[in-house]
Enzyme design. Sequence first.
Site, short mmCIF file in Angstrom:
data_model
loop_
_atom_site.label_atom_id
_atom_site.label_comp_id
_atom_site.label_asym_id
_atom_site.label_seq_id
_atom_site.Cartn_x
_atom_site.Cartn_y
_atom_site.Cartn_z
N GLU A 254 -48.57 28.78 2.53
CA GLU A 254 -49.55 29.86 2.44
C GLU A 254 -50.87 29.38 1.84
O GLU A 254 -51.95 29.79 2.25
CB GLU A 254 -48.99 31.01 1.58
CG GLU A 254 -47.86 31.76 2.25
CD GLU A 254 -47.07 32.62 1.27
OE1 GLU A 254 -47.03 32.27 0.06
OE2 GLU A 254 -46.47 33.61 1.70
N GLU B 165 -36.30 26.67 -4.17
CA GLU B 165 -35.79 26.87 -2.81
C GLU B 165 -34.58 27.79 -2.83
O GLU B 165 -34.41 28.63 -1.95
CB GLU B 165 -35.40 25.52 -2.19
CG GLU B 165 -34.96 25.59 -0.73
CD GLU B 165 -33.46 25.84 -0.54
OE1 GLU B 165 -32.72 25.92 -1.55
OE2 GLU B 165 -33.03 25.96 0.62
N ASP C 253 -32.58 18.29 2.71
CA ASP C 253 -32.15 19.13 1.59
C ASP C 253 -30.90 18.47 1.03
O ASP C 253 -30.98 17.49 0.27
CB ASP C 253 -31.92 20.55 2.11
CG ASP C 253 -31.53 21.56 1.04
OD1 ASP C 253 -31.74 22.76 1.28
OD2 ASP C 253 -31.02 21.15 -0.01
N THR D 32 -45.64 38.15 -3.19
CA THR D 32 -46.90 37.70 -2.58
C THR D 32 -46.74 37.27 -1.13
O THR D 32 -47.08 36.13 -0.78
CB THR D 32 -47.48 36.52 -3.37
OG1 THR D 32 -46.50 35.45 -3.40
CG2 THR D 32 -47.83 36.92 -4.79
N ASP E 4 -26.21 19.69 -3.57
CA ASP E 4 -27.30 20.59 -3.22
C ASP E 4 -28.21 20.87 -4.40
O ASP E 4 -27.89 21.71 -5.24
CB ASP E 4 -26.72 21.90 -2.66
CG ASP E 4 -27.76 22.88 -2.16
OD1 ASP E 4 -27.39 24.01 -1.85
OD2 ASP E 4 -28.95 22.50 -2.09
#
EC number: 3.4.11.-
Lengths: 745, 745
Positions: free
Chosen positions: B433, B421, B450, B263, B383
């Site tokens: 978006e 992510e 992050d 998308t 992470d």
Amino acid sequence: MQWTKVLGLGLGAAALLGLGIILGHFAIPKKANSPAPSISAPQDLDLEILETVMGQLDAHRIRENLRELSREPHLASSPRDEDLVQLLLQRWKDPESGLDSAEAFTYEVLLSFPSQEQPNVVDIVGPTGDIIHSCHRTEENVTGEQGGPDVIQPYAAYAPSGNPQGLLVYANHGTEDDFKELQTQGIKLEGTIALTRYGGVGRGDKAVNAAKHGVAGVLVYTDPADINDGLSSPSETFPNSWYLPPSGVERGSYYKYFGDPLTPYLPAIPSSFRLDLANVSGFPPIPTQPIGFQDARDLLCNLNGTSAPTTWQGALGCHYRLGPGFRPDGNFSADSQVNVSVYNRLELRNSSNVLGIIRGAVEPDRYVLYGNHRDSWVHGAVDPSSGTAVLLELSRVLGTLLKKGTWRPRRSIVFASWGAEEFGLIGSTEFTEEFFNKLQERTVAYINVDIAVFANATLRVQGTPPVQSVVFSATKEIRSPGPGDLSIYDNWIRYFNRSSPVYGLVPSLGSLGAGSDYAPFIHFLGISSMDIAYTYDRSKTSARIYPTYHTAFDTFDYVDKFLDPGFSSHQAVARTAGSIILRLSDSFFLPLKVSDYSETLRSFLQAAQQDLGALLEQHSISLGPLVTAVEKFEAEAAALGQRISMLQKGSPDPLQVRMLNDQLMLLERSFLNPRAFPEERYYSHVLWAARTGSVATFPGLSNACARANDTASGSEAWAEVQRQLSIVVTALEGAAATLRPVADL
Amino acid sequence: MQWTKVLGLGLGAAALLGLGIILGHFAIPKKANSPAPSISAPQDLDLEILETVMGQLDAHRIRENLRELSREPHLASSPRDEDLVQLLLQRWKDPESGLDSAEAFTYEVLLSFPSQEQPNVVDIVGPTGDIIHSCHRTEENVTGEQGGPDVIQPYAAYAPSGNPQGLLVYANHGTEDDFKELQTQGIKLEGTIALTRYGGVGRGDKAVNAAKHGVAGVLVYTDPADINDGLSSPSETFPNSWYLPPSGVERGSYYKYFGDPLTPYLPAIPSSFRLDLANVSGFPPIPTQPIGFQDARDLLCNLNGTSAPTTWQGALGCHYRLGPGFRPDGNFSADSQVNVSVYNRLELRNSSNVLGIIRGAVEPDRYVLYGNHRDSWVHGAVDPSSGTAVLLELSRVLGTLLKKGTWRPRRSIVFASWGAEEFGLIGSTEFTEEFFNKLQERTVAYINVDIAVFANATLRVQGTPPVQSVVFSATKEIRSPGPGDLSIYDNWIRYFNRSSPVYGLVPSLGSLGAGSDYAPFIHFLGISSMDIAYTYDRSKTSARIYPTYHTAFDTFDYVDKFLDPGFSSHQAVARTAGSIILRLSDSFFLPLKVSDYSETLRSFLQAAQQDLGALLEQHSISLGPLVTAVEKFEAEAAALGQRISMLQKGSPDPLQVRMLNDQLMLLERSFLNPRAFPEERYYSHVLWAARTGSVATFPGLSNACARANDTASGSEAWAEVQRQLSIVVTALEGAAATLRPVADL
């Protein structure tokens, strides 16, 4: 005894002290010490100022403005156009009636002109090459104003040079369907010259469609049926009436896009990248030349061949035939051909915009932008100087109040005089390319008045829904010209009306295409825009446009005698625009009613369901998400409207109102998607982009459906339909999200 | 006698009354009745609140957060990932320490997983098809946490399934140049399996480059030279040290772009248009599988063929050769081949973002956005859970002050926990978006944390220039972890510094690529952004990244024992981020210093002049307009800075400050041009878009020059250079225009 006295005194003292404290606290207003009161004190529209402005806007002054502006031809980049730049700067820098500041911004743009040495000609040529008949090269000098070196010869701007020669055919409007009809009739189009009439499709498209079928050259004329209610004799036409005389020729740009052709998306400043001419798309592919109906009669009424269809017939006074070639029993031999010799030249020219500003007192970073183009084809009394005359009177009246110290608007008012509009909205487009971000972030609305008066029957407004309410408010309070005591609104509603599910019967606003300088503002920048003019009574004339449009007969006398004697319609336009400007610049709460978009969305949705629903279902595409998105928008817009009403009842803080006004101002931006239509130039508004079909609905969706429905298309075309549907859904959902209470996720 | 008494009493009464009035007027604060005083009263950053927050952020709580977050693997869309969504919602809805509101937003996104039934395998196969040797399919269970069904097998996400088999070659990093080198060495690449090492180029590019040369399958390993300072034995690696154990494998996304693959430019809600898988570009074209260095050693150290170049050598403990195929005198026969069998599957999965908001008291429509992704590959202690642990502690401390009624920020603070992510910044991209306009119009800045702590030596910040000053201000006031009494700033400057023409020696900020969730905010939306973490002392290690990155060894104990025992670096990051959040949310004047962009522009310009100047001159392209544009920006930015200083000396009106703050907030947007790089995905920022070359300058210009300089390019390529130059010039001029006094044309 002493202590009771002391007690009594003490109590009395305490009581007095207490009374004093109470008085001091409540009865004496505290003087605010920090910010200057005028800055933060909420201002609102001052009805007295509005009244004053309405009264000051003077019809006679507009008339005198027009006389001066249209005295000489002022083609874009001509010396007289430059003189008018100076005139504007002078007026806007006038110490008593000028603005805060004014400046000219010059661009180097690609224009097109006929050759002065070799005029374009249209001749009928015999088999041996001799010229049997020549069409007129200029319009007839009936008033003494049609001669002179500054009256540019009729020509099709941007049409290429060339000397095609061939048998003549008649191709109606020159649409794709018209050429297909000729093919169906068995007419070989290769190498022919096609005579077409204005209307039905854009100018440049006639040449594009013709070229696709092998036509070598195109002529375009204005049929008396389309422009003159059938009349055509000199005694029935200008200077004896409003109508187009037989030698009149409509000039115009035949370029497909808008903006300077060499610098798409970049301002046409000297250092900007320019396309190679070879890489420019959008110019007509074959030589094209416009002619008058007198000349068209000579050609068309002598054509051979089958009868043209009924809908192709006009009012030249003969029965139209299709050709190819001339009737042997007519004025020209059957083997004569038509030669179209075009000597147009592309030239880089300097064209200026003039910008003048009245700085807002409280929110100078909010712009109410008002524009009119300055350049004309010849005298341009109607187009565009009727609007320029109004612009000058508006800026004079507001400037006078400003210079007197009587008034300063809350928000900034920016007046713009655009250059080179006739060649393709060039000045305005370059301006939006140069100042894209600044304008997009700060412009409350764009008001365009190109031609102020087409005719004097009624107001006509095109615009996006959020501006509807301020236009209504303004026009309800202004008297309509003419007899009786109607408001402009009440007169308007008799000519243009619609039945609104919300409001009942109201005047109807048209939608914004690309006919004037609002185009880059609505389609490229997503700024709520409108175009205002006075126009015809359609029950009295079927003229496609005012008959002397783009001809050398569009003169001061034409306006003064036939269009708006007394200039009361010009004044009405000035008042309407002035009232709208003031309401937008001075109202505490921005008069942009975003909930009025709900009706449009609902209407587009219903049209899509009716027109496309079955087809979409066949391809398993559901409009469900679109229905949901429209409902969500309606709900959020209504809720926002309620919050505004609540806020208006109290004494809201300027910051609160600012935040709300930002939501209103920026709503139009939510409908912008620069990636929606990659094959288009500038068009980015998902509701108002150019639509190929006639049904008023979401353009991306309906255009994609039309393409996919073409028998030659594959599954990729249906994927594009789905993509377009998602683009609209995302835009509507995103728009609704911006209307939510600002701190709600 | 009576009248003197009466007089005296009267005077005394008057005096008391007067005193009372004075007391009542001045001493008792008036209670405002219309807008709450907090709304319009100018607030500014409260240093006591800042102090309190700094003191409240607790290292132990961060540690406990991390323990819980990393207790189990929480791959995107897994049940544990969903549990963490609930954990966040719970914390953010806590009545005593939660936010105003919190909500999860779910998208349906295309992820990639190895098959549970058929694990990916890498085998050495003899000529008769028998498996001679198998690489490990999982990492070794050295701490008891590497086993279990939720520890996803090492794999290359989005690599296609397949079973290529062929002779093995060694291709260094797998860059285009590396494969060209192999060709130069006369190695036939068609049908081979290429063993590459991580680093040098993006993951997906290794497969793309390999496929271009006919390679059939790719293996990727981590070399001890790149990750372990050369160490490789179990005793020298985790769990005995910080370093990567021999079975450790780096997972990762091998997709070329970011955002949900199906998308692009649309939010991945169920109804959105989705590309056909066949039409998705950006997936690696050939099967790819990552392996550990123990397995790589078995393969690489047995290769036949020429010596690999010096720069291709690593620390596997043998001399690297290029292949093709194995040495006859090694462990495998010369005719053995490597079989790479990948059974990855693409699946549509639900992945959520969690958003929580503290509504601003005065300007709730201004957002300070703080984000961290939640999903991991395995336990993800570093992470991303080191960052999630910080996020939770930050929101707890701020939420507690909020719920106590002690404080409410001026502007809104939005906390975001992104999903998916690791698969390509999917959650954050879908969010941008879906809410494009709302975010673009209102977001002051985006702060990304992050990984909070890569190592505990120093702060490391990447960001755009306007955020530099607030990062400096914050870090100067926070004590650095470790011995001594340095501020974070003073410690930072020892590791990362530059010589600024304006400031002298200062810490240096890195630039923002696409490594984490800031990418859509800076590149797609044009929002000033930053990424904050603590990191290595590069004089002490050359590890490409913390060694257990994306492996099953990235666990709580790894952090607790080796990375940041005591969690003081985590706390430092929390304090830095917290201070920046407060400064952005509470300062009356937004601490975005747009004039700091001047240095960057000047530096880019000089680099362009040096690096490209001669080449451009050869093609008659002048950088003159760019010089002018940079100068104009410098001048306007400096002038704006002066106006801000003047305003700060007085008591400016909130509306005035709002208008100024809008200029500061929106400056970054001026550099956005969605039409600048049509062949790129999302990249629209003319200063920070992906650059192919190493020189730090305007990316569009330098990329276009590189392409044009390619011997195969024609004149169109040089036209594109000119276009890119004009794009930058227009952006800089437009940016400068937004910084001018708002009512100047």
